[in-house]
Design an enzyme around this catalytic site. Structure first.
Site, PDB file in Angstrom:
ATOM      1  N   ASP A 158      42.564   1.763   8.069  1.00 24.00           N
ATOM      2  CA  ASP A 158      41.972   1.692   9.416  1.00 24.00           C
ATOM      3  C   ASP A 158      43.116   1.704  10.421  1.00 24.00           C
ATOM      4  OD1 ASP A 158      40.568   1.155  11.698  1.00 24.00           O
ATOM      5  OD2 ASP A 158      39.901  -0.826  11.093  1.00 24.00           O
ATOM      6  N   GLU A 188      43.164   0.440  19.882  1.00 22.34           N
ATOM      7  CA  GLU A 188      41.723   0.517  19.611  1.00 22.34           C
ATOM      8  C   GLU A 188      41.196  -0.841  19.177  1.00 22.34           C
ATOM      9  OE1 GLU A 188      38.054   1.110  17.120  1.00 22.34           O
ATOM     10  OE2 GLU A 188      39.945   0.176  16.598  1.00 22.34           O
ATOM     11  N   ASP A 211      37.307   7.653  12.409  1.00 22.35           N
ATOM     12  CA  ASP A 211      37.704   6.282  12.084  1.00 22.35           C
ATOM     13  C   ASP A 211      37.124   5.914  10.719  1.00 22.35           C
ATOM     14  OD1 ASP A 211      38.713   3.671  12.361  1.00 22.35           O
ATOM     15  OD2 ASP A 211      38.083   3.527  14.447  1.00 22.35           O
ATOM     16  N   HIS A 297      39.563  -4.335   6.992  1.00 26.10           N
ATOM     17  CA  HIS A 297      40.362  -5.367   7.671  1.00 26.10           C
ATOM     18  C   HIS A 297      40.978  -6.379   6.700  1.00 26.10           C
ATOM     19  CE1 HIS A 297      38.854  -4.684  12.077  1.00 26.10           C
ATOM     20  NE2 HIS A 297      39.331  -3.603  11.503  1.00 26.10           N
TER      21      HIS A 297
END
Ligand code: ZN
Length: 323
Positions: A158, A188, A211, A297
């Site tokens: 990411d 972002e 993305d 994440h």
């Protein structure tokens, strides 16, 4: 996927995207007609055409942490840059810009917030250390790149995977009338900040953000219906945008032309650069193509190489179509 490895391993928390940008500039220079870096740090690469302005956008920044207090024992207290997870930080390592590695440990038994954690940079407070960490220094997950079968796993997929896809599209694109802008955006993860100014500066006729999107087709999962290896996902909506039907259709047609299987992404929350782009100026017809990722994440975000290659095929076709 040597380029993807290089991109993911570069240091680039939001606001500190220089190292990533340098790699991209080196890659794109032989293929671009021109490029520029704007005030915020967005890299804007152009492949000139006489037709409509199409903006493709992927963000260079990754989530990270920032030192708020360095105590007298050299333990670093910190807050998050973007959506870092306590569970992913806890008992893992982070790396600062100078290469210094820190172990993330907990102040309380069951940490629930970032402020329950601290970083032990293993510095002897009495020694005159070569390296030192100061308030305001930033760090990212220590997450090495692995390729296994058809899958890749690393920190910062990411959205370095989006950067990789844009670079590949630029390299492989054939002649088109469209006036193409490949934007590698900054910040972002802090609220789509770079894409906002880049879109204003370019004023595109239409745009596609590239993305990642969460999938948890895993034991105990199922919250998100997307499947790893099921193909790139055409975004319908997230918390920041309802994608423009004409761009959505364009992506569907491109997938059909390229014989790429696609999935559809509908998210209640979250956002991508598409959110900032579509409300810029007097409004921009905007869509998004997402690469499904497990363990988003975290230091071990995981994606399918087939999905990544599928996204390249779809976007190459989009570049030669008019809206
Ligand atoms: Zn992202």
């Amino acid at each position: 996927m040597a380029l993807l490895k290089k991109l993911t391993q570069a240091f680039g928390p939001s606001g500190n995207e220089d190292a990533v940008r340098d790699i991209i500039i080196e890659e794109i220079t032989p293929y671009a007609d021109e490029y520029s870096v704007d005030t915020l740090g967005n890299l804007i690469v152009r492949k000139k055409g006489t037709g409509k302005k199409l903006m493709l956008c992927a963000h260079m920044d990754e989530i990270g942490v920032i030192a708020t207090v360095v105590d007298d024992k050299k333990f670093v207290h910190f807050s998050g840059i973007g959506g870092v997870k306590v569970s992913a930080l806890h008992q893992n390592k982070v790396v600062f810009a100078n290469g210094e590695v820190g172990v993330v440990a907990e102040k309380s038994e069951k940490p629930t917030k970032v402020s329950d954690l601290y970083i032990d940079v293993l510095l002897d407070c009495k020694a005159d250390n070569l390296y030192n960490i100061s308030v305001g220094d930033v760090a990212v997950y220590d997450g090495k790149y692995d390729e296994n079968g058809g899958f890749v796993s690393s920190k910062a997929l990411d959205d370095r995977v989006g950067c990789y896809i844009l670079i590949e599209v630029l390299k492989q694109i054939e002649k088109t009338d469209n006036d193409l802008y490949f934007v590698f955006s900054v910040q972002e993860e802090l609220g789509l900040r770079g894409a906002k100014t880049a879109a204003f500066g370019i004023s595109p006729d239409y745009a596609v953000a590239v993305d990642v999107t969460p999938c948890d087709d895993v034991p105990g999962g199922g919250k998100y219906p997307l499947k790893l290896g099921g193909g790139p996902a055409i975004k319908v909506k997230d918390g920041s945008v309802i994608c423009h039907p004409r761009v959505k259709k364009l992506l569907e047609q491109a997938a059909k032309t390229g014989r790429v299987a696609v999935q559809y992404e509908v998210l209640d929350k979250g956002g991508t650069d598409a959110g900032a782009i579509h409300t810029s100026g007097a409004g921009v017809a905007t869509g998004a193509l997402s690469v499904p990722v497990r363990y988003l994440h975290t230091p071990c975000e995981t994606a399918s190489i087939a999905d990544i290659e599928g996204a390249v095929t779809v976007l190459k076709s989009v570049c030669s179509e008019a809206l």
